[in-house]
Scaffold this motif. Structure first.
Motif, mmCIF file in Angstrom:
data_model
loop_
_atom_site.group_PDB
_atom_site.id
_atom_site.type_symbol
_atom_site.label_atom_id
_atom_site.label_comp_id
_atom_site.label_asym_id
_atom_site.label_seq_id
_atom_site.Cartn_x
_atom_site.Cartn_y
_atom_site.Cartn_z
ATOM 1 N N GLU A 182 -74.095 -13.426 -57.023
ATOM 2 C CA GLU A 182 -74.017 -12.241 -55.926
ATOM 3 C C GLU A 182 -75.149 -10.877 -57.006
ATOM 4 N N ALA A 183 -75.228 -10.562 -58.337
ATOM 5 C CA ALA A 183 -75.576 -10.037 -58.621
ATOM 6 C C ALA A 183 -76.804 -10.884 -58.579
ATOM 7 N N GLY A 184 -77.018 -11.375 -59.188
ATOM 8 C CA GLY A 184 -78.537 -11.882 -59.367
ATOM 9 C C GLY A 184 -79.634 -11.735 -58.019
ATOM 10 N N ALA A 185 -79.171 -12.174 -56.742
ATOM 11 C CA ALA A 185 -79.259 -11.541 -55.550
ATOM 12 C C ALA A 185 -79.816 -9.803 -54.864
ATOM 13 N N ASN A 186 -78.874 -9.347 -55.044
ATOM 14 C CA ASN A 186 -78.811 -7.627 -55.221
ATOM 15 C C ASN A 186 -80.026 -7.075 -56.295
ATOM 16 N N GLN A 187 -79.669 -7.453 -57.621
ATOM 17 C CA GLN A 187 -80.796 -7.206 -58.156
ATOM 18 C C GLN A 187 -82.111 -7.172 -57.617
ATOM 19 N N ASN A 188 -82.383 -8.144 -57.473
ATOM 20 C CA ASN A 188 -83.481 -9.287 -56.827
ATOM 21 C C ASN A 188 -83.637 -7.834 -55.350
ATOM 22 N N THR A 189 -82.591 -7.752 -54.616
ATOM 23 C CA THR A 189 -83.020 -6.663 -53.484
ATOM 24 C C THR A 189 -83.641 -5.589 -53.774
ATOM 25 N N SER A 190 -82.810 -5.249 -54.817
ATOM 26 C CA SER A 190 -82.882 -3.824 -55.348
ATOM 27 C C SER A 190 -84.714 -3.387 -56.186
ATOM 28 N N SER A 191 -85.109 -4.790 -56.667
ATOM 29 C CA SER A 191 -86.938 -4.692 -57.086
ATOM 30 C C SER A 191 -88.061 -4.455 -56.158
ATOM 31 N N THR A 192 -87.156 -5.010 -54.985
ATOM 32 C CA THR A 192 -87.741 -5.280 -53.297
ATOM 33 C C THR A 192 -88.107 -3.935 -52.947
ATOM 34 N N LEU A 193 -86.819 -3.066 -53.308
ATOM 35 C CA LEU A 193 -86.498 -1.866 -52.442
ATOM 36 C C LEU A 193 -87.691 -1.356 -52.885
ATOM 37 N N VAL A 194 -87.615 -0.894 -54.088
ATOM 38 C CA VAL A 194 -87.972 0.023 -55.479
ATOM 39 C C VAL A 194 -89.402 -0.369 -55.668
ATOM 40 N N ALA A 195 -89.887 -1.571 -55.497
ATOM 41 C CA ALA A 195 -91.031 -1.353 -55.290
ATOM 42 C C ALA A 195 -92.345 -1.437 -54.377
ATOM 43 N N GLY A 196 -91.681 -1.226 -53.041
ATOM 44 C CA GLY A 196 -92.320 -0.959 -51.728
ATOM 45 C C GLY A 196 -93.330 0.126 -51.531
ATOM 46 N N ASN A 197 -93.619 -0.090 -50.332
ATOM 47 C CA ASN A 197 -94.898 1.597 -50.077
ATOM 48 C C ASN A 197 -95.995 0.939 -51.055
ATOM 49 N N GLY A 198 -96.090 -0.669 -50.587
ATOM 50 C CA GLY A 198 -97.647 -0.706 -50.731
ATOM 51 C C GLY A 198 -97.934 -1.547 -51.805
ATOM 52 N N THR A 199 -97.019 -1.376 -52.948
ATOM 53 C CA THR A 199 -97.074 -2.130 -54.594
ATOM 54 C C THR A 199 -97.409 -3.931 -54.811
ATOM 55 N N ASN A 200 -97.495 -4.016 -55.337
ATOM 56 C CA ASN A 200 -96.958 -5.340 -55.459
ATOM 57 C C ASN A 200 -95.462 -5.414 -56.456
ATOM 58 N N GLU A 202 -102.984 4.038 -52.645
ATOM 59 C CA GLU A 202 -102.610 3.909 -53.369
ATOM 60 C C GLU A 202 -100.780 4.784 -53.668
ATOM 61 N N LEU A 203 -101.326 6.044 -53.917
ATOM 62 C CA LEU A 203 -99.949 7.216 -54.770
ATOM 63 C C LEU A 203 -100.027 8.160 -53.525
ATOM 64 N N ILE A 204 -100.833 7.645 -52.925
ATOM 65 C CA ILE A 204 -100.155 8.632 -51.226
ATOM 66 C C ILE A 204 -99.563 7.755 -50.692
ATOM 67 N N SER A 205 -99.550 6.946 -50.275
ATOM 68 C CA SER A 205 -98.838 5.837 -49.299
ATOM 69 C C SER A 205 -97.088 5.502 -49.251
ATOM 70 N N THR A 206 -97.403 5.837 -51.885
ATOM 71 C CA THR A 206 -95.951 5.581 -52.098
ATOM 72 C C THR A 206 -95.857 6.894 -52.844
ATOM 73 N N ASP A 207 -95.910 8.103 -52.413
ATOM 74 C CA ASP A 207 -95.262 9.399 -52.336
ATOM 75 C C ASP A 207 -95.907 10.770 -52.095
ATOM 76 N N ARG A 208 -96.357 11.208 -50.761
ATOM 77 C CA ARG A 208 -97.224 12.281 -50.337
ATOM 78 C C ARG A 208 -96.686 13.284 -50.774
ATOM 79 N N LEU A 209 -95.792 13.474 -51.376
ATOM 80 C CA LEU A 209 -95.013 15.117 -51.665
ATOM 81 C C LEU A 209 -95.360 15.050 -53.854
ATOM 82 N N ALA A 210 -95.854 13.672 -53.896
ATOM 83 C CA ALA A 210 -95.813 14.537 -55.361
ATOM 84 C C ALA A 210 -96.980 14.659 -55.896
ATOM 85 N N PRO A 211 -97.071 15.013 -57.199
ATOM 86 C CA PRO A 211 -98.556 16.688 -57.300
ATOM 87 C C PRO A 211 -99.145 15.511 -57.716
#
Length: 760
Positions: free
Chosen positions: A321-339, A525-534
């Motif tokens: 289960e941890a393997g599946a969950n860890q992959n899910t986490s990586s997908t969520l974290v790397a979202g917003n238009g990133t590969n 790419e940065l704006i699509s990732t976080d519009r509130l980052a300087p």
């Protein structure tokens, strides 16, 4: 009721359900009004980015934890005087700073931003002496230029300090858990359960967020007195193991629960669908008797069937289960238009690392999850004993093993660890921090080549992480090697596509390389990732600045300042755009704002020097260039402009000496050689000036100003044919409109003697 509400609030916070946490915590405070519960409510608001709410809730409170949380809220609202008064009340000068190392760190930040660097340095050092693993404090000392060598900070004394702290924590927590057992059993009988939850006690036991984030917004330690070591949760032994790089990068995101369908050791009776019989069945299947030590013979018998029992064992289920969950986490974290494909992140390696972390150290992973859920798992798993004993403890034989193990080991984070095991883990971490710390210290001292050499000593798994590669990229920027910097930042983006660390500098690298397409793509790419980052708005501003649209660029840099007023580089970029628009007064104000945030931000000192040089305020110019030179004595560019300012002050010998140093610092930089030739021309050393310019042509063959200056020298020496040739070559290289006019005027007056030319 109070314990159930506290548990519900903390459970919601752990799962980032802030709205639910706030609602339930308001019920808690209404039913049981106390300062401890107000701390929990304030912590809910702080985690929900509502510092103003925490400010009003805690204003006037007196407990140490309340003062700390109130100071955090004041810091986020930029009320630095009130934050300082909360941490160090003027009417009680002897009062201890709350929360130990985090309290001293926060006070250090307050002193830094109120221009009291000596006090800031003192408190950052205090934070490090209390907690040798407080990396952020060492980072601040490096930024202030006051850090000792990393080998002197992360030494054996620090390892012994870590060992002592964690053994004390383990001992106190063990005693606390023993004293809680009777209470838990009584509480369990009241609920009709076999095993009681520690959450049923009046005050919560676990620590939640304890670290102050890198954006200096601070952190909340929830649950009232939970910040004190005697009441805090057990530290996590996995902290002592050098993590794999990808797991480290994803560690800031809470993974999904490993056992979603089970409630071991402390299910919340108030949760829907809670079933007493099911819970007791799960516990009986999953737990060995509490703190029962088995001898070596039993361990041998048990170990043979650890992975051969009918039905999957707990660790096997967790691994899958941890393997599946860890992959899910990586997908969520790397979202917003990133590969986040395996090409960039090594997806297959990530899942195998996650599984290995559970199966090889299954005791750790199981306990970590239980601890994250606020549950104290005190059962001694036989497989866990076999694993940790073989790794950390000396081999014992016979029945004497149980007695000696009980005396010589302490449970840390639910895992049996000997003092020698803790010490070896601490030494391993400190060894890594020594390398990272020394590299970062050298970078902050602008000894960039030395810093790069230190970073190369890191293991590959740590070198190829986002933070390290960003530091490598910044070092190459200071060495004016923009191609290598581009490569390092590109690798950093692949390693950590979700991180914006250092990408404002990366956008400046692309600006200097005139890579308008790559810069535009990065900005989007940065704006699509976080519009509130300087950093995102700095990248957009550099896009417009490269297109010579300085007004739009300025608006974007101002937006970056609006998002983070303590972002010194954004203020500096605003200053550059004001200067490009020839609004020197506002440019000076922007540079000064950057220096108020970071007095060692040499780019702002350099910017002020350039403004005063253009205004022909040469003494001011020389002062500001010299300040920049003291901070960064390795920059060929700063040396060149300092020499130019000295030449403007008629201090030609000093100017020539500075130009020689600049040439030696970077032989590829054409500026100091050109300025040296200019100084020699003013001294009428035409032969030496021509020699310098002929050498310079080899480094900068398409620089029109070099040929124009050679034409002027030949004219002064009455070699008109050579002068005309070089003026023509200068025009062929398409100089700026101003230079074109100057060259054409020189051609028209080619046969006019210099004495008459000066009078015309």
């Amino acid at each position: 009721m109070e314990a159930i509400l506290v548990d519900c609030v903390n459970h919601s916070l752990r799962h980032f359900m802030h709205r639910n946490a706030i609602f339930m915590c308001e019920r808690l405070c209404a039913e049981f009004p106390s300062e401890t519960n107000l701390q929990l409510l304030a912590g809910c608001y702080l985690q929900n980015n509502q510092a103003y709410a925490a400010y009003h809730i805690l204003k006037g409170t007196q407990m140490a934890q309340s003062r700390y949380l109130f100071a955090i809220s004041c810091f986020q609202m930029d009320l630095l005087n009130e934050a300082e008064a909360a941490l160090c009340p003027t009417n009680e000068p002897g009062l201890e700073v709350p929360n130990g190392a985090p309290g001293h760190y926060l006070l250090g930040l307050i002193y830094r931003y109120t221009d009291r660097s000596k006090s800031a340095i003192h408190h950052f050092k205090q934070a490090l002496s209390i907690d040798p693993l407080f990396w952020a404090a060492y980072e601040e000392l490096c930024i202030l230029g006051a850090a000792e060598e990393a080998a002197a900070v992360f030494d054996e004394a620090a390892a012994l300090c870590i060992q002592k702290q964690h053994m004390n924590h383990a001992s106190a927590s063990q005693n606390l858990s023993i004293s809680n057992e009777d209470r838990n059993l009584v509480s369990a009988r009241n609920f009709g359960l076999e095993d009681g939850s520690p959450r049923q006690s009046k005050h919560p036991q676990g620590n939640n967020l304890r670290d102050i984030p890198g954006n200096y917004h601070g952190a909340t330690t929830l649950g009232g007195s939970a910040s004190h070591h005697s009441n805090g949760g057990l530290p996590n032994l996995s902290f002592y193991n050098t993590p794999s790089p990808m797991v480290t990068q994803l560690s800031s995101v809470a993974p999904p629960p490993l056992c979603r369908n089970m409630q071991p050791n402390g299910s919340n009776p108030s949760m829907p669908g809670f079933d007493n019989s099911a819970r007791s069945t799960v516990n009986s299947n999953m737990q060995a008797p509490r703190r029962k030590f088995v001898d070596e013979g039993k361990l041998r018998k048990i170990s043979g069937r650890l992975f051969s029992d009918s039905g999957p064992r707990r660790s096997t289920r967790l691994a899958a289960e941890a393997g599946a969950n860890q992959n899910t986490s990586s997908t969520l974290v790397a979202g917003n238009g990133t590969n986040n494909s395996p090409k960039y992140l090594g997806g297959s390696k990530l899942s195998s690392l996650a599984i290995r972390s559970v199966t090889v150290r299954k005791g750790q992973s199981w306990v970590n999850e239980n601890y994250d859920e606020g549950i104290r798992n005190e059962a001694f798993d036989d497989s866990r004993a076999n694993n940790t004993s073989s790794n950390c403890s000396p081999s014992l034989t016979g029945d004497s093993r149980s007695l000696e193990t009980e005396v010589a080991t302490m449970p840390v984070g639910g895992v049996i660890a000997s003092p020698s095991c803790i010490l070896s883990g601490a030494l391993e971490i400190l060894g890594l921090l020594r390398t990272l710390g020394e590299g970062y210290r050298l970078s902050c001292m602008y000894r960039c080549q030395d810093a790069l050499d230190v970073y190369m000593k890191l293991p590959h798994k740590h070198y190829n992480t986002g933070w390290v590669l960003c530091q490598v990229g910044k070092a190459y920027v200071e060495l004016v090697d923009y191609l290598e910097a581009d490569r390092a930042f590109s690798l950093a983006r692949r390693a950590s596509p979700y991180s914006l660390e250092g990408l404002d500098v990366y956008s400046t690298v692309l600006y200097h390389l005139k890579e308008d397409m790559k810069l535009s793509y990065l900005a989007q790419e940065l704006i699509s990732t976080d519009r509130l980052a300087p950093q995102s708005w700095c990248a957009i501003g550099n896009c417009y600045s490269l297109q010579k649209d300085h007004e739009t660029a300025l608006k974007n840099f101002q937006r970056a300042v609006q998002l983070d007023s303590r972002f010194a580089y954004a203020h500096t970029l605003c200053g550059h755009e004001y200067v490009a628009l020839e609004d020197f007064e506002k440019g000076i104000k922007s540079y000064q704002s950057a220096l108020r945030i970071d007095a060692r931000h040499y780019k702002s000192w350099h910017g002020l020097g350039m403004v005063y040089l253009r205004q022909e305020k040469n003494e001011f110019s020389e002062h500001h260039f010299r300040m920049a030179f003291q901070i960064n004595p390795c920059s060929s560019v700063i040396m060149s402009y300092l020499g130019t300012a000295l030449h403007a002050l008629k201090r030609n010998e000093e100017a020539l000496e500075m130009m020689e140093r600049a040439i030696l610092a970077d032989k590829k930089n054409p500026l100091p050689m050109y300025q040296k030739a200019n100084i020699l021309v003013s001294l009428e050393s035409f032969g030496e000036a021509l020699e310098v310019l002929k050498e310079l042509k080899e480094y900068a063959p398409r620089e029109s100003s070099v040929y124009a200056l050679m034409g002027r020298i030949y004219k002064r020496r009455n070699i008109h044919d050579e002068a005309m040739l070089h003026f023509g070559l200068a025009l062929d290289l398409k100089p700026s409109a101003t230079d074109v006019a100057t060259i054409k005027a020189a051609i028209e007056k080619l046969h006019v003697p210099d004495e008459l030319e000066d009078s015309l």
